[in-house]
Design a protein around this motif. Sequence first.
Motif, mmCIF file in Angstrom:
data_model
loop_
_atom_site.group_PDB
_atom_site.id
_atom_site.type_symbol
_atom_site.label_atom_id
_atom_site.label_comp_id
_atom_site.label_asym_id
_atom_site.label_seq_id
_atom_site.Cartn_x
_atom_site.Cartn_y
_atom_site.Cartn_z
ATOM 1 N N SER A 13 0.872 -1.167 0.000
ATOM 2 C CA SER A 13 0.000 0.000 0.000
ATOM 3 C C SER A 13 0.908 1.216 0.000
ATOM 4 O O SER A 13 1.874 1.275 0.773
ATOM 5 C CB SER A 13 -0.879 0.009 1.253
ATOM 6 O OG SER A 13 -1.906 -0.940 1.186
ATOM 7 N N ASN A 14 0.621 2.194 -0.844
ATOM 8 C CA ASN A 14 1.567 3.299 -0.976
ATOM 9 C C ASN A 14 0.853 4.584 -1.395
ATOM 10 O O ASN A 14 1.105 5.125 -2.471
ATOM 11 C CB ASN A 14 2.648 2.926 -1.986
ATOM 12 C CG ASN A 14 3.775 3.933 -2.021
ATOM 13 O OD1 ASN A 14 3.887 4.776 -1.142
ATOM 14 N ND2 ASN A 14 4.602 3.862 -3.054
ATOM 15 N N PRO A 15 -0.047 5.108 -0.573
ATOM 16 C CA PRO A 15 -0.722 6.357 -0.924
ATOM 17 C C PRO A 15 0.154 7.570 -0.655
ATOM 18 O O PRO A 15 1.102 7.523 0.135
ATOM 19 C CB PRO A 15 -1.943 6.361 0.005
ATOM 20 C CG PRO A 15 -1.470 5.623 1.216
ATOM 21 C CD PRO A 15 -0.548 4.548 0.690
ATOM 22 N N THR A 16 -0.172 8.668 -1.313
ATOM 23 C CA THR A 16 0.480 9.952 -1.082
ATOM 24 C C THR A 16 -0.567 10.974 -0.672
ATOM 25 O O THR A 16 -1.532 11.213 -1.403
ATOM 26 C CB THR A 16 1.210 10.444 -2.341
ATOM 27 O OG1 THR A 16 2.247 9.518 -2.679
ATOM 28 C CG2 THR A 16 1.826 11.819 -2.111
ATOM 29 N N PHE A 17 -0.383 11.568 0.499
ATOM 30 C CA PHE A 17 -1.267 12.620 0.993
ATOM 31 C C PHE A 17 -0.568 13.966 0.837
ATOM 32 O O PHE A 17 0.590 14.126 1.227
ATOM 33 C CB PHE A 17 -1.606 12.392 2.466
ATOM 34 C CG PHE A 17 -2.601 11.303 2.719
ATOM 35 C CD1 PHE A 17 -3.914 11.608 3.044
ATOM 36 C CD2 PHE A 17 -2.233 9.963 2.636
ATOM 37 C CE1 PHE A 17 -4.841 10.608 3.276
ATOM 38 C CE2 PHE A 17 -3.146 8.959 2.865
ATOM 39 C CZ PHE A 17 -4.465 9.284 3.185
#
Length: 271
Positions: A200-204
């Motif tokens: 999992s690798n989201p960017t906020f």
Amino acid sequence: ATSVSVEVNRGAKLMAVGTADKPIVFTSKNKKPGDWMGVFLCGKATLVDPASGKRDGSYTQQTEIGDAQYGGNDDADGSGDLEFVEIAYAGARVNPTKEGNNLSLYAAGTGTVLKNLYLHDGADDNIEFFGGTANCSNVLVVNSEDDTFDWELGWKGTATNVVLIREAGFKDITNGSGMMEGDGGFSDLASTPTDHSNLSNPTFTNLSVGVYNANGTTADDAAKSYALRAGFTYRTGCKITINNAKVYWVAKAANPTHGLFKFNDATGPAL
């Protein structure tokens, strides 16, 4: 409560495009958390296989509620267009492992539009990504009995201009709540895997968090008070990038049990 939901199967689309003056509202008559199941979008984007830790497009899964199939090999898949949408008072629970969220995104792809969303007063998570690649922007999330913003199974989208709030008057809580929770979706992965593409690798970008009350009572034990488990919990198989964030934790809000950030649990550390 558990008989009412909006469920969109793979290949279908929910087109809900409102305006700032006239948003489209999904809510309940009673206006209490858990009054209904919520909005579920099922797409064909990739998931991480919990057994192998791989993302090859072959793994699919069924939703907790309704047993709808989701997942596939099309990361550009679109499950609809939600703009200027309010979703509230969902998250009804069938049992301790099957519950809804205000908005559940099951393998939603980049073709899914999620803009200008107001999600509030959910009995479980207000928004949860189950894998996929969907992006969201301009999201206001207020009051969750469990996690305010959650993901698992390899979500690798972006979230831009996100505001997470827990109001002073909101007392409902589950044992283990937090403002944000991230999982990879697989139970055993070395802390420095050779292939980071399976995480999992989201960017906020532009994340604001305000906690005005971090304790309350849970439905499982109404006589016992709980504090938030952590402000932000990231588990094994999870990588995250946060650009430009501010957290405001008022003095009267109880400190989280495990600190502001918790980067591991029994399954191992996050990356």
